[in-house]
Structures are given as structure tokens and as C-alpha cells.
Design an enzyme around this catalytic site. Structure first.
Site, PDB file in Angstrom:
ATOM      1  N   LYS A 185       9.156  11.696  13.822  1.00  7.29           N
ATOM      2  CA  LYS A 185       9.749  10.352  13.998  1.00  7.29           C
ATOM      3  C   LYS A 185       9.891   9.904  12.404  1.00  7.29           C
ATOM      4  O   LYS A 185       8.931   9.540  11.950  1.00  7.29           O
ATOM      5  CB  LYS A 185       8.879   9.277  14.592  1.00  7.29           C
ATOM      6  N   GLU A 260      -1.826   9.358   5.299  1.00  8.81           N
ATOM      7  CA  GLU A 260      -1.732   9.590   3.878  1.00  8.81           C
ATOM      8  C   GLU A 260      -0.729   8.016   3.647  1.00  8.81           C
ATOM      9  O   GLU A 260       0.155   7.863   4.047  1.00  8.81           O
ATOM     10  CB  GLU A 260      -1.067  10.741   3.545  1.00  8.81           C
ATOM     11  N   CYS A 294       4.260   8.032  -3.867  1.00  9.36           N
ATOM     12  CA  CYS A 294       2.779   7.773  -3.648  1.00  9.36           C
ATOM     13  C   CYS A 294       2.119   8.031  -4.987  1.00  9.36           C
ATOM     14  O   CYS A 294       1.005   7.407  -5.164  1.00  9.36           O
ATOM     15  CB  CYS A 294       2.486   8.114  -2.298  1.00  9.36           C
ATOM     16  N   GLU A 395       0.431  -1.929  -4.865  1.00  8.47           N
ATOM     17  CA  GLU A 395       1.338  -0.964  -4.902  1.00  8.47           C
ATOM     18  C   GLU A 395       2.809  -1.556  -4.996  1.00  8.47           C
ATOM     19  O   GLU A 395       3.073  -2.544  -3.948  1.00  8.47           O
ATOM     20  CB  GLU A 395       1.397  -0.019  -3.542  1.00  8.47           C
TER      21      GLU A 395
HETATM   22  P1  NAD Z   1       6.240   2.425   6.177  1.00 10.57           P
HETATM   23  O1  NAD Z   1       4.854   2.497   6.456  1.00 10.57           O
HETATM   24  O2  NAD Z   1       7.063   1.303   6.556  1.00 10.57           O
HETATM   25  O3  NAD Z   1       6.811   3.323   7.301  1.00 10.57           O
HETATM   26  C1  NAD Z   1       6.565   4.696   7.414  1.00 10.57           C
HETATM   27  C2  NAD Z   1       7.003   5.512   8.965  1.00 10.57           C
HETATM   28  O4  NAD Z   1       6.348   4.603   9.864  1.00 10.57           O
HETATM   29  C3  NAD Z   1       8.422   5.135   9.193  1.00 10.57           C
HETATM   30  O5  NAD Z   1       8.924   6.441   9.840  1.00 10.57           O
HETATM   31  C4  NAD Z   1       8.390   3.924   9.787  1.00 10.57           C
HETATM   32  O6  NAD Z   1       9.671   3.891  10.954  1.00 10.57           O
HETATM   33  C5  NAD Z   1       7.226   4.173  10.906  1.00 10.57           C
HETATM   34  N1  NAD Z   1       6.600   2.999  11.489  1.00 10.57           N
HETATM   35  C6  NAD Z   1       6.743   1.640  11.114  1.00 10.57           C
HETATM   36  N2  NAD Z   1       6.310   0.815  12.148  1.00 10.57           N
HETATM   37  C7  NAD Z   1       5.616   1.803  12.896  1.00 10.57           C
HETATM   38  C8  NAD Z   1       4.605   1.601  14.157  1.00 10.57           C
HETATM   39  N3  NAD Z   1       4.298   0.330  14.731  1.00 10.57           N
HETATM   40  N4  NAD Z   1       4.129   2.685  14.612  1.00 10.57           N
HETATM   41  C9  NAD Z   1       4.513   3.858  14.089  1.00 10.57           C
HETATM   42  N5  NAD Z   1       5.479   4.191  13.335  1.00 10.57           N
HETATM   43  C10 NAD Z   1       5.725   3.042  12.489  1.00 10.57           C
HETATM   44  O7  NAD Z   1       6.355   3.380   5.073  1.00 10.57           O
HETATM   45  P2  NAD Z   1       7.718   3.597   4.013  1.00 10.57           P
HETATM   46  O8  NAD Z   1       8.237   2.354   3.519  1.00 10.57           O
HETATM   47  O9  NAD Z   1       8.449   4.503   4.797  1.00 10.57           O
HETATM   48  O10 NAD Z   1       7.220   4.546   2.951  1.00 10.57           O
HETATM   49  C11 NAD Z   1       6.685   3.906   1.809  1.00 10.57           C
HETATM   50  C12 NAD Z   1       5.094   4.002   1.734  1.00 10.57           C
HETATM   51  O11 NAD Z   1       4.557   5.357   1.995  1.00 10.57           O
HETATM   52  C13 NAD Z   1       4.366   3.673   0.383  1.00 10.57           C
HETATM   53  O12 NAD Z   1       3.312   2.932   0.738  1.00 10.57           O
HETATM   54  C14 NAD Z   1       3.811   5.022  -0.158  1.00 10.57           C
HETATM   55  O13 NAD Z   1       2.795   4.847  -0.836  1.00 10.57           O
HETATM   56  C15 NAD Z   1       3.436   5.693   1.122  1.00 10.57           C
HETATM   57  N6  NAD Z   1       3.446   7.259   0.955  1.00 10.57           N
HETATM   58  C16 NAD Z   1       2.504   8.089   0.883  1.00 10.57           C
HETATM   59  C17 NAD Z   1       2.385   9.183   0.668  1.00 10.57           C
HETATM   60  C18 NAD Z   1       0.943   9.947   0.611  1.00 10.57           C
HETATM   61  O14 NAD Z   1       1.027  11.358   0.628  1.00 10.57           O
HETATM   62  N7  NAD Z   1      -0.073   9.394   0.349  1.00 10.57           N
HETATM   63  C19 NAD Z   1       3.394   9.885   0.437  1.00 10.57           C
HETATM   64  C20 NAD Z   1       4.809   9.397   0.391  1.00 10.57           C
HETATM   65  C21 NAD Z   1       4.767   7.806   0.764  1.00 10.57           C
END
Ligand code: NAD
Length: 503
Positions: A185, A260, A294, A395
Site C-alpha cells: 500500500k 520507520e 526523513c 519535523e
Molecule cells: P504518512 O504517515 O501520512 O503516510 C504513510 C503511509 O501510511 C501512506 O501510504 C498512507 O496512505 C498510509 N496511511 C495513512 N493512514 C493510515 C492508516 N490509518 N493505516 C495504515 N496506513 C495509513 O506519511 P507521509 O506523509 O506519506 O510521509 C512523510 C513521513 O514519512 C515523514 O514523517 C517522514 O519523516 C517519514 N519518513 C520516514 C522514513 C524513515 O525511514 N525513517 C523515510 C521516509 C519518510
């Protein structure tokens, strides 16, 4: 599938879900529209979103496929992954262009991400020949102790939009090589790239049902990806808010989970540092990928002795960054991924001003001429940021750098560790003793010495401490082991009837 080859307007692609080896429409009433963040008039792709029904169908398909995939030998699974990697090498430029169009990062960064993702798939493909356990001597004569590794079953892989190719690759490849079936997903902002990645695995000969793609909003299907009893493990990358929720659900179910999450990564520039080297690292770390990493450098800690000089150098260099469409070779920084992220960036800029930090450069949305239809913001730097302020602690996920100063090493470490996050960090100095102290005392999962906070390699673990991550590290052996169950085997070949177990 979608194959925009230039930065001229590509045709709108109609995308589908991939369930049980078939490309099908989603069941939700919600249409997902993928647009170019550099020019939001440009629609790249459309699809009908998936909902819970589709996730259940995908889990059914995965359940059907699992016994045969589990029985496929790991080297044979590895050959399919290697074929996918070869196909990806052929399609690398095409997919990089698609990434720039859909996500906004500049083309050289998109090419870099493609290279990284392909290398990860190659590395995990090779692990098909090494997916072994260990053997150990037993306390008992004529006894052999060894371990074997087995797939967990059906796993959910949930990914963000900022690395739309590399993050799915570093999760899907180890899950598959270990013999799991996957429900993938991705973030709904980057559907075209997710479809292109899955298509490559299909073309490489992955059997139907082994990898399933469900594209839709997290809220429409989020919980079922985690709560359905047939899901045996969850690998998530994204925000802390969603990660904590997923971690709680998996904890209650007692299934393994890796989350992560965010970062607020410090770069410390010491008084004896090579300032030119540090300058390049800070520019790349803070403003590369529009700060949407990130691992981005979002806090800069300067030794007081070089602070003013370094900031002057930094401002001169930042002024040279050309913001624009990532397809343009002159562009150094692309747009924010969407309106919502742009708003977050602008909100934090206002917060920084209200908190009394000194705005050194940037701070504005760009709206004129070539910027009129994109989500562009200037690279922004605040000096004199209070470590207790929101700008230091939270962040932003955009090109906004917060600066503070330290006059001794303990103060620098205190500033670096004053954060709810602990993903990565950088220390620039020629003093080996201080550098080693830094690696020991800093609270982070990854430490860069004389190099920017960003980056990771297939063969070493990736991940953070504190609010940046829970569960097993990703990439490398750790990333693979997360997707396996272990069995310890006690083999007694004495052939006698004496009781052999000492304990
Ligand atoms: P997000 O948490 O909004 O979404 C991540 C994923 O989760 C998406 O596919 C989203 O559709 C899904 N999602 C949303 N609600 C959900 C639920 N209730 N249940 C299951 N899945 C759900 O994050 P984003 O805005 O896509 O990405 C940005 C964030 O990702 C930043 O905080 C960044 O730091 C983090 N990030 C971390 C790493 C790492 O390796 N630590 C790497 C890249 C990005």
C-alpha cells in the site's frame, strides 16, 4: 502503463490495482488523481481507489499464492528478483522521469533514488543464496544445533511518498526473497510510480498473488491492512502519528512490526572543520529533495568560533540554488510534493518568526511566472533558534533549516540530543577524538562523519532511535530477518536411548 518520456505534457494514464495477478479497478467511490507538483494543471494519472473489499481480495489472493511461493527455493526467488532488477536498469531513466513528474524531486535525485532502489533489489536477490541460519556446537556429544529461517506469511508494506521507489524496493525485496506474499500500500500521492514498480515484478515472472498492490487513502483501508488476522507482519514508513497507531495495533495483536518514522537531524560543524566540505554537506542535507527526506539536515549546530563565517558562506551558496521544475537541468531544488506539504512549510516559517528566531533567508512561497502553478517555497534558514521551540523540536519535512550555536562539545551534544527524534546526524571535524566521542554520545541510529546526514546503503542497517523508529532496522541482513521466522533445531544423532537433554 505510464511512460512519459519528456517534460512535455504526457497523456493521462488510467491506473489499476494489482490483485491476484490481475489489473483491476478499485471498489471505492474515490478517484485518485496524480498531478505534477511543479505544475498542478498537469494530470499524470487517475484511478479508482481501493477500499477494504479490495484489501480482503488481495489477502485472499496472497493466501492462495503463499504455499507455492513458500515452497519455491530462495535461489529461484532470487532469480526473479534479479530479473526485476535487470528490467529496472533498462527502465531506469524512464522511471526517474516519471518520479520527477509525479513527486517533484529534481531529475538527478530521481536517478539517484532509482540506482539505490535497484541496488537494494540486487542485494536482496543475492540473499536468496545466503538465506541460511547458524550452526553451533552443542553441550552434548553427537548433537547438532542449527537454525533455519522461514517466511512469516502474508505481510503488509505501507510506504510514504517521499522516496516512492527506493522505500518500497527496500521492503518488498526482502519480504519476497524470504518467501512472504505482500500486500503493498503506497502513498496515494505517487500511484504511477507504484504501478510501474509492480509491473516490473509482473514482467519478471513473479507468480500471481505473491505481490498485490492496493492504492487508496490510508483512512479508507488503513486498519484492515494491520488488523486482518491473516496479516502476519507489518512494515511501515511514514509519519509518527500513523506509525504509532500501527505499532499499537500490531502490539495488541502480538505481531512483528517495523515503523520507520520522522527525523529532525542535526549537523554539527566544529571549529576545526573543513568548512567547504561542511558547506556542501549542509546544502545537500538541508535542501536536497526539497528537505522532504526523513534524513534531511533540519538542525544546524555551529561552533561559535566559525558560526558567523559559516553562515555567510551558507547564505551565499543558498542564494545560488535555483528553485524550479525538477525536469529543468538548471534546477537545484524542486517543489513541495503537494499543497498540504507547502502549507506545512509555510506554517512552520510563521511559527519560527513568532518564536523569535531570526529569518536569515527565504521564508516565502514562490508564485510568479514559472512558479504560478506549482507548490514552490524558498530555501529558508532561521538563526538563533531556541532549542525548546517548535521549530527545533518538530519535523517540518521541508527546506527549513534551524540554526543554534555551541561553545563547547558538551553543549553541542546536548543540543543534538535535545529532540524527540534520533534518526541520523552529521559531525564535521578533523579531530578524531572528538569525532569518536560524538559517535558514542549522540542519540541516533546513524552517524555521518564529515558527510551529510542523508543516505544509506543496501548492505548496512538503516533506521533510528527514539521517535524515529521502532522494531528491527531496515536494509541489510536485519531488513531481511524482519521478514522471517526462525526455528532452532536440536538434532541428536547418538542413536542411544540415554536421556540427552542436560536441562
Ligand atoms: P504518512 O504517515 O501520512 O503516510 C504513510 C503511509 O501510511 C501512506 O501510504 C498512507 O496512505 C498510509 N496511511 C495513512 N493512514 C493510515 C492508516 N490509518 N493505516 C495504515 N496506513 C495509513 O506519511 P507521509 O506523509 O506519506 O510521509 C512523510 C513521513 O514519512 C515523514 O514523517 C517522514 O519523516 C517519514 N519518513 C520516514 C522514513 C524513515 O525511514 N525513517 C523515510 C521516509 C519518510
Amino acid at each position: 502503463m505510464i511512460t512519459p518520456a519528456t517534460n512535455t505534457t504526457p497523456e493521462v494514464s488510467i491506473l489499476k490495482q494489482y490483485i491476484g495477478g490481475k489489473w483491476v479497478d478499485g471498489s471505492s467511490s474515490r478517484e485518485i488523481i496524480s498531478t505534477n507538483p511543479a505544475d498542478n494543471r498537469q494530470i499524470l494519472a487517475k484511478l479508482t481507489g481501493a477500499d477494504k473489499t479490495d484489501v480482503l481480495r488481495a489477502i485472499d489472493a496472497a493466501s492462495k499464492a503463499f504455499p507455492a511461493w513458500k515452497a519455491t527455493t530462495p535461489p529461484a526467488r532470487g532469480r526473479i528478483l534479479m530479473k526485476a532488477a535487470l528490467l529496472l536498469r533498462e527502465r531506469k531513466e524512464e522511471l526517474a522521469r516519471l518520479m520527477t513528474l509525479e513527486q517533484g524531486k529534481i531529475l538527478p535525485e530521481a536517478l539517484g533514488e532509482m540506482e539505490k532502489g535497484i541496488t537494494l533489489i540486487e542485494w536482496f536477490a543475492g540473499e536468496g543464496l545466503r538465506l541460511g541460519g547458524i550452526t553451533q556446537p552443542s553441550e552434548l556429544a553427537k548433537n547438532l544445533l542449527y537454525t533455519t529461517r522461514h517466511p512469516r506469511g502474508i505481510v503488509s508494506i505501507i510506504t510514504p511518498w517521499n522516496f516512492p521507489f527506493a522505500i518500497p524496493a527496500w521492503k518488498i525485496a526482502p519480504a519476497l526473497i524470504a518467501g512472504n506474499c505482500v500486500i503493498f500500500k503506497p502513498a496515494s500521492l505517487v500511484p504511477a510510480l507504484a504501478v510501474a514498480l509492480v509491473k516490473v515484478f509482473e514482467d519478471a515472472g513473479l507468480p500471481p498473488g505473491v505481490l498485490n498492490l492496493v492504492l487508496g487513502s490510508g483512512s479508507a483501508m488503513g486498519d484492515i491492512l494491520v488488523e486482518e488476522p491473516r496479516i502476519k507482519a507489518v512494515s511501515f514508513t511514514g509519519s509518527n502519528e500513523i506509525g504509532k497507531r500501527i505499532h499499537t495495533i500490531c502490539g495488541a495483536r502480538g505481531i512483528p512490526v517495523v515503523c520507520e518514522m520522522g527525523g529532525k537531524n542535526p549537523a554539527v560543524i566544529w571549529e576545526d572543520a573543513d568548512l567547504e566540505l561542511a558547506l556542501g554537506g549542509v546544502i545537500k542535507g538541508a535542501f536536497g529533495s526539497t528537505g522532504q527526506r526523513c534524513t534531511a539536515t533540519s538542525r544546524l549546530i555551529l561552533h561559535v568560533a566559525i558560526a558567523d563565517k559559516f553562515l555567510k558562506m551558507l547564505l551565499t551558496e543558498v542564494a545560488k540554488i535555483k528553485v524550479g521544475n525538477g525536469m529543468d537541468t538548471a534546477t537545484g531544488m524542486g517543489p513541495a510534493v503537494d499543497e498540504s506539504q507547502l502549507k506545512t512549510n509555510l506554517d512552520y516559517i510563521e511559527i519560527g518568526k513568532k518564536e523569535g528566531a531570526k529569518l536569515l533567508c527565504g521564508g516565502n512561497r514562490l508564485t510568479k511566472d514559472e512558479y504560478a502553478h506549482g507548490w514552490f517555497v524558498e530555501p529558508t534558514i532561521f538563526d538563533g533558534v531556541n532549542p525548546k521551540s517548535r521549530l527545533w523540536q518538530e519535523e517540518v519535512f521541508g527546506p527549513v533549516l534551524a540554526v543554534a550555536r555551541a561553545d563547547d562539545f558538551d553543549k553541542a551534544i546536548e543540543l543534538a540530543n535535545d529532540s524527540p527524534f534520533g534518526l541520523t546526524c552529521a559531525f564535521y571535524s578533523r579531530d578524531l577524538t572528538l569525532a569518536m566521542r560524538f559517535t558514542q554520545e549522540v542519540e541516533a541510529g546513524m552517524v555521518h562523519l564529515n558527510s551529510p546526514t542523508i543516505g544509506g546503503e543496501a548492505q548496512v542497517p538503516f533506521g533510528g532511535v527514539k521517535g524515529s523508529g521502532v522494531g528491527e532496522r531496515e536494509m541489510a541482513k536485519e531488513g531481511l530477518h524482519f521478514f522471517t521466522e526462525q526455528k532452532t533445531v536440536f538434532l541428536d544423532y547418538t542413536g542411544s536411548r540415554r536421556a540427552s537433554n542436560l536441562y
